[in-house]
Design an enzyme around this catalytic site. Sequence first.
Site, mmCIF file in Angstrom:
data_model
loop_
_atom_site.group_PDB
_atom_site.id
_atom_site.type_symbol
_atom_site.label_atom_id
_atom_site.label_comp_id
_atom_site.label_asym_id
_atom_site.label_seq_id
_atom_site.Cartn_x
_atom_site.Cartn_y
_atom_site.Cartn_z
ATOM 1 N N GLY A 193 0.701 -1.473 -0.029
ATOM 2 C CA GLY A 193 0.028 -0.405 0.125
ATOM 3 C C GLY A 193 0.846 1.516 -0.274
ATOM 4 O O GLY A 193 2.277 1.503 0.598
ATOM 5 N N GLN A 213 3.269 10.133 1.021
ATOM 6 C CA GLN A 213 4.348 9.493 0.905
ATOM 7 C C GLN A 213 5.588 9.833 0.159
ATOM 8 O O GLN A 213 6.676 9.470 0.055
ATOM 9 C CB GLN A 213 4.503 7.699 1.392
ATOM 10 C CG GLN A 213 3.691 7.105 2.592
ATOM 11 C CD GLN A 213 3.495 5.548 2.380
ATOM 12 O OE1 GLN A 213 2.684 5.482 1.304
ATOM 13 N NE2 GLN A 213 4.633 4.880 3.198
ATOM 14 N N CYS A 227 6.494 0.223 7.712
ATOM 15 C CA CYS A 227 5.995 1.752 6.469
ATOM 16 C C CYS A 227 7.443 2.252 5.537
ATOM 17 O O CYS A 227 8.675 1.603 5.539
ATOM 18 C CB CYS A 227 6.000 2.940 7.406
ATOM 19 S SG CYS A 227 5.330 3.643 6.694
ATOM 20 N N LEU A 228 7.111 1.944 3.798
ATOM 21 C CA LEU A 228 7.675 2.354 3.230
ATOM 22 C C LEU A 228 8.411 3.946 3.853
ATOM 23 O O LEU A 228 9.668 4.162 3.465
ATOM 24 C CB LEU A 228 7.108 2.327 1.907
ATOM 25 C CG LEU A 228 6.583 1.604 1.817
ATOM 26 C CD1 LEU A 228 5.951 1.575 0.129
ATOM 27 C CD2 LEU A 228 7.761 0.468 0.568
ATOM 28 N N HIS A 256 -4.218 1.965 7.408
ATOM 29 C CA HIS A 256 -2.302 3.034 7.827
ATOM 30 C C HIS A 256 -2.585 3.270 6.567
ATOM 31 O O HIS A 256 -1.987 4.930 7.321
ATOM 32 C CB HIS A 256 -1.395 1.264 7.253
ATOM 33 C CG HIS A 256 -0.488 1.476 7.157
ATOM 34 N ND1 HIS A 256 0.346 1.481 8.002
ATOM 35 C CD2 HIS A 256 0.329 2.616 6.560
ATOM 36 C CE1 HIS A 256 2.218 1.389 8.221
ATOM 37 N NE2 HIS A 256 2.023 2.345 6.596
ATOM 38 N N GLU A 257 -2.669 3.356 6.086
ATOM 39 C CA GLU A 257 -2.882 4.476 4.666
ATOM 40 C C GLU A 257 -4.160 5.707 4.884
ATOM 41 O O GLU A 257 -3.458 6.636 4.336
ATOM 42 C CB GLU A 257 -2.799 3.741 2.790
ATOM 43 C CG GLU A 257 -2.222 2.138 2.842
ATOM 44 C CD GLU A 257 -0.396 2.772 2.875
ATOM 45 O OE1 GLU A 257 -0.265 3.345 2.926
ATOM 46 O OE2 GLU A 257 -0.372 1.353 2.782
ATOM 47 N N HIS A 288 -1.722 7.829 7.141
ATOM 48 C CA HIS A 288 -1.034 8.736 6.106
ATOM 49 C C HIS A 288 -2.022 10.256 5.621
ATOM 50 O O HIS A 288 -1.145 10.646 5.677
ATOM 51 C CB HIS A 288 -0.402 7.788 4.962
ATOM 52 C CG HIS A 288 1.206 7.816 5.437
ATOM 53 N ND1 HIS A 288 1.880 7.764 5.713
ATOM 54 C CD2 HIS A 288 0.675 5.728 5.429
ATOM 55 C CE1 HIS A 288 2.333 6.992 6.017
ATOM 56 N NE2 HIS A 288 2.700 5.880 5.418
#
Lengths: 163, 169
Positions: A47, A52, A96-97, A138-139, A142
């Site tokens: 995702g 991000q 997380c990225l 999670h997204e 963000h």
Amino acid sequence: MPALSILTYPDPLLKQPSEEVFEFGAALRIFTEELEEAMRAGPGGVGIAAPQVGKHLRVIIIDAPEKNNTPTHGKQILINPIITKWKGMIKGREGCLSVPDYIGSVIRAQVIDIRAQDLEAKSIELKMQGYEARIVQHEIDHLDGMLFLDRLVSRHHDLKKRK
Amino acid sequence: MWHMLTLVGKDQACIVAEVTRVLYEQGADLGEASMIRLGGNFTIMLMVNFNGDAERLKVILTPTTKQYQLTMHIDKFDGKLHDHMQADVQICIYGADRSGIVASATDALSAAGLYVLELRTDVAGSSDQPVFIMEIEGYASKGIEALKRAVEVLADLEVSVQPLETLIG
């Protein structure tokens, strides 16, 4: 090399809320293609959210693999997603990225209903559960300037002795 | 250079604050650390990046370890940050306490390809009926099914082997 680079904490842009999308068209489509490319370039990414890569629009992309016979919706590009219902709570491990090299435990809703728009601005409603529901939560965090680090819980509180 | 600092002693308030203050004032950086009370005692293992040798670090910390009556051990080592192996399996084992549970379980699991990344044990229940509980997080190099077969030898214990899934988003 992807056209968009993933920001990593402590970049302050990751803590900034994103704006609702009103303009749908070619530019948005191209952006989501580049956003997906950035997601797939990272290690194990399932995702990604627009902030991000430094774009503060309420856009997320998810692609949950089917696990433990729990069906998923595959790749979804979700514009202006909101959670309209949630049920149950479960602890799970997240990374997380934008926060490389750290895994933590986070409590999320087990089942969620979401409403969003697709790339043509058409309204869509989806019911998600388990891993896929966790990715969406999670997204969406963000989009609100939150990282999973803001929701960490103990990894060890399940088997505590009763006092 | 990195040093592994180990401190053990009777638990008291302010130990972490005092030790880390002294290290900070001497220009040391901290890396990964694990502090836990074991049997009512304070224990900590701490990665300390210090521009000096272990003897110098020991001299710096000795007033504090004396004040809190802590046993100190320091080793220079070749550790580094950002070197985590990701766990993909969680194993919980419990049962009536007896000798040899950890030895027999970890022997069977390691033969089946488990790299133990974190291990915690506790003795719950009561003093006349103690219950041993062990939680392991690790990496299953030969797959989870191999681990499930391996723990079949632990017939007197309850064992669960569960995959750990990690979201990266």
